[in-house]
Design a protein around this motif. Structure first.
Motif, mmCIF file in Angstrom:
data_model
loop_
_atom_site.group_PDB
_atom_site.id
_atom_site.type_symbol
_atom_site.label_atom_id
_atom_site.label_comp_id
_atom_site.label_asym_id
_atom_site.label_seq_id
_atom_site.Cartn_x
_atom_site.Cartn_y
_atom_site.Cartn_z
ATOM 1 N N THR A 1 16.470 -27.225 -34.552
ATOM 2 C CA THR A 1 16.838 -27.230 -33.135
ATOM 3 C C THR A 1 15.935 -26.300 -32.343
ATOM 4 N N LYS A 2 15.672 -25.130 -32.899
ATOM 5 C CA LYS A 2 14.818 -24.155 -32.209
ATOM 6 C C LYS A 2 13.385 -24.662 -32.099
ATOM 7 N N VAL A 3 12.869 -25.242 -33.157
ATOM 8 C CA VAL A 3 11.493 -25.756 -33.133
ATOM 9 C C VAL A 3 11.355 -26.872 -32.108
ATOM 10 N N VAL A 4 12.273 -27.828 -32.109
ATOM 11 C CA VAL A 4 12.209 -28.947 -31.159
ATOM 12 C C VAL A 4 12.329 -28.448 -29.727
ATOM 13 N N THR A 5 13.245 -27.511 -29.486
ATOM 14 C CA THR A 5 13.409 -26.968 -28.132
ATOM 15 C C THR A 5 12.125 -26.308 -27.651
ATOM 16 N N ASN A 6 11.514 -25.507 -28.492
ATOM 17 C CA ASN A 6 10.289 -24.815 -28.088
ATOM 18 C C ASN A 6 9.126 -25.779 -27.874
ATOM 19 N N LEU A 7 9.036 -26.800 -28.702
ATOM 20 C CA LEU A 7 7.995 -27.817 -28.503
ATOM 21 C C LEU A 7 8.191 -28.517 -27.155
ATOM 22 N N CYS A 8 9.445 -28.778 -26.809
ATOM 23 C CA CYS A 8 9.740 -29.422 -25.520
ATOM 24 C C CYS A 8 9.410 -28.494 -24.356
ATOM 25 N N LEU A 9 9.729 -27.221 -24.486
ATOM 26 C CA LEU A 9 9.410 -26.262 -23.427
ATOM 27 C C LEU A 9 7.910 -26.231 -23.159
ATOM 28 N N ASN A 10 7.118 -26.273 -24.222
ATOM 29 C CA ASN A 10 5.664 -26.289 -24.056
ATOM 30 C C ASN A 10 5.199 -27.550 -23.342
ATOM 31 N N ARG A 11 5.784 -28.686 -23.694
ATOM 32 C CA ARG A 11 5.372 -29.957 -23.091
ATOM 33 C C ARG A 11 5.831 -30.079 -21.640
ATOM 34 N N LEU A 12 6.962 -29.470 -21.307
ATOM 35 C CA LEU A 12 7.457 -29.565 -19.934
ATOM 36 C C LEU A 12 6.490 -28.937 -18.942
ATOM 37 N N THR A 13 5.834 -27.893 -19.347
ATOM 38 C CA THR A 13 4.882 -27.223 -18.447
ATOM 39 C C THR A 13 3.741 -28.162 -18.076
ATOM 40 N N SER A 14 3.152 -28.829 -19.065
ATOM 41 C CA SER A 14 2.057 -29.767 -18.776
ATOM 42 C C SER A 14 2.580 -31.026 -18.101
ATOM 43 N N ALA A 15 3.811 -31.431 -18.431
ATOM 44 C CA ALA A 15 4.383 -32.637 -17.819
ATOM 45 C C ALA A 15 4.549 -32.449 -16.320
ATOM 46 N N ARG A 16 4.957 -31.274 -15.895
ATOM 47 C CA ARG A 16 5.133 -31.022 -14.461
ATOM 48 C C ARG A 16 3.810 -31.121 -13.726
ATOM 49 N N ALA A 17 2.752 -30.672 -14.357
ATOM 50 C CA ALA A 17 1.431 -30.776 -13.727
ATOM 51 C C ALA A 17 1.030 -32.245 -13.588
ATOM 52 N N ARG A 18 1.311 -33.048 -14.603
ATOM 53 C CA ARG A 18 0.976 -34.482 -14.534
ATOM 54 C C ARG A 18 1.788 -35.173 -13.447
ATOM 55 N N ARG A 19 3.029 -34.802 -13.292
ATOM 56 C CA ARG A 19 3.888 -35.473 -12.323
ATOM 57 C C ARG A 19 3.504 -35.170 -10.886
ATOM 58 N N GLU A 20 2.806 -34.071 -10.676
ATOM 59 C CA GLU A 20 2.346 -33.745 -9.320
ATOM 60 C C GLU A 20 1.292 -34.739 -8.832
ATOM 61 N N THR A 21 0.585 -35.384 -9.758
ATOM 62 C CA THR A 21 -0.445 -36.351 -9.376
ATOM 63 C C THR A 21 0.009 -37.787 -9.647
ATOM 64 N N TYR A 22 1.278 -37.956 -9.996
ATOM 65 C CA TYR A 22 1.815 -39.291 -10.302
ATOM 66 C C TYR A 22 1.840 -40.142 -9.046
ATOM 67 N N VAL A 23 1.508 -41.415 -9.167
ATOM 68 C CA VAL A 23 1.490 -42.315 -8.019
ATOM 69 C C VAL A 23 2.923 -42.752 -7.695
ATOM 70 N N GLY A 24 3.404 -42.406 -6.517
ATOM 71 C CA GLY A 24 4.752 -42.780 -6.107
ATOM 72 C C GLY A 24 5.812 -41.904 -6.742
ATOM 73 N N GLU A 25 7.030 -42.425 -6.795
ATOM 74 C CA GLU A 25 8.160 -41.684 -7.340
ATOM 75 C C GLU A 25 8.128 -41.675 -8.867
ATOM 76 N N TRP A 26 8.406 -40.515 -9.462
ATOM 77 C CA TRP A 26 8.509 -40.421 -10.916
ATOM 78 C C TRP A 26 9.973 -40.513 -11.313
ATOM 79 N N LEU A 27 10.289 -41.468 -12.208
ATOM 80 C CA LEU A 27 11.627 -41.584 -12.770
ATOM 81 C C LEU A 27 11.534 -41.460 -14.288
ATOM 82 N N PRO A 28 12.605 -41.027 -14.938
ATOM 83 C CA PRO A 28 12.590 -40.921 -16.403
ATOM 84 C C PRO A 28 12.360 -42.290 -17.064
ATOM 85 N N GLU A 29 11.921 -42.236 -18.295
ATOM 86 C CA GLU A 29 11.693 -43.443 -19.085
ATOM 87 C C GLU A 29 13.037 -43.955 -19.604
ATOM 88 N N PRO A 30 13.442 -45.184 -19.275
ATOM 89 C CA PRO A 30 14.749 -45.675 -19.727
ATOM 90 C C PRO A 30 14.792 -45.895 -21.232
#
Length: 291
Positions: free
Chosen positions: A53-82
């Motif tokens: 649980t700790k490893v997965v959480t930390n891996l996600c925390l690392n990815r969220l930082t880069s994901a936010r940067a990608r979403r700033e340049t996303y075309v249009g509205e960003w919605l979660p993947e269904p």
């Protein structure tokens, strides 16, 4: 039990954690691949479930930082993947909190949080971890874990006070909504929509979709009727499936999934929000599980 068997036993729960953290199914699966490699090469672990649980959480925390940067340049509205739910892929959905934390509306609310706040909220609400356990996972003291959770609740609101309808009623609302939209019944749609209804669409620059939210009963009704009826609706096939723990409209053309649409209702039964994901990259995962 071998390491592989132990990981397989925990996989649905860990996937559910990673998806709620990231809002992206493909990214969640990548996180689990990375976590397994670390697990495979780890020394003796006293409590495997807590370690994973700790490893997965930390891996996600690392990815969220880069994901936010990608979403700033996303075309249009960003919605979660269904994602398709109900088959155990994301672990149990036995409680209101487990189901609510997967809903498209809640995942969008979680986007307001900082990565640590999101982790604290998900671990506590969806998985029932104590503040002490959350603190251990995030490497903070217990008082900080409590503050992270309470700040998250302040941004997200009280999930138990959010209006929810029964699965049967939700499906009936969806059926009425779909019937009116595909018939081009603007007046019928307006009777279902709240005055301040909002329509979000995510095409990612790869599918036709409004790049900004559309507000208001009249505008949204005309938009939906125009999209799903008349010449633009020729050849489209519609079905209602269970995704993200709630009913969703599946629109296909020639057997290929074109969009997934979620409808949110208020306490009076009126539709308050519509979210449609049409970016083909975000539909691959759901389409593969709908076959």
């Amino acid at each position: 039990m071998s390491k592989l068997e132990r990981f397989a036993t925990n996989r649905p729960r860990l996937l559910g954690l990673a998806y709620r953290m990231l809002g992206e199914a493909t990214e969640a699966e990548d996180v689990l691949q990375d976590a397994y490699l670390r697990w495979e090469h780890s020394e003796a672990v006293e409590v495997p479930e807590a370690w994973l649980t700790k490893v997965v959480t930390n891996l996600c925390l690392n990815r969220l930082t880069s994901a936010r940067a990608r979403r700033e340049t996303y075309v249009g509205e960003w919605l979660p993947e269904p994602v398709v739910t109900g088959d155990g892929w994301l672990g149990p959905l036995e409680t209101v909190e487990q189901r609510d934390s997967l809903s498209m509306g809640m995942l969008m609310l979680l986007e307001r949080l900082t990565p640590p706040e999101r982790a604290a909220f998900v671990l506590r609400e969806a998985f029932g971890h104590s503040h002490r356990e959350v603190a251990d996972i995030l490497d903070v003291d217990e008082s900080n874990a409590r503050q992270l959770y309470h700040r998250a609740r302040g941004h997200v609101g009280e999930p138990r006070k959010r209006f929810t309808v029964s699965p049967d009623e939700s499906r009936r609302i969806m059926e009425r909504f779909l019937a009116a939209a595909t018939a081009g019944d603007v007046a019928g749609l307006e009777r279902m929509l709240a005055e301040d209804v909002v329509n979000w669409a995510d095409g990612g620059g790869k599918a036709a979709a409004s790049v900004r939210p559309v507000y208001g009963r009249a505008k949204v009704a005309r938009l939906l009727a125009g999209l799903l009826s008349g010449p633009r609706g020729v050849g489209l096939e519609f079905a209602i499936g269970s995704l993200n723990g709630e009913p969703a409209v599946l629109t296909s053309l020639g057997g290929t999934l074109q969009s997934v649409t979620f409808v949110e209702t208020g306490p009076d039964g009126m539709v308050t929000a519509i979210r449609s994901v049409a970016n083909p990259d975000k539909l691959v995962h759901a389409a593969s599980r709908l076959v």
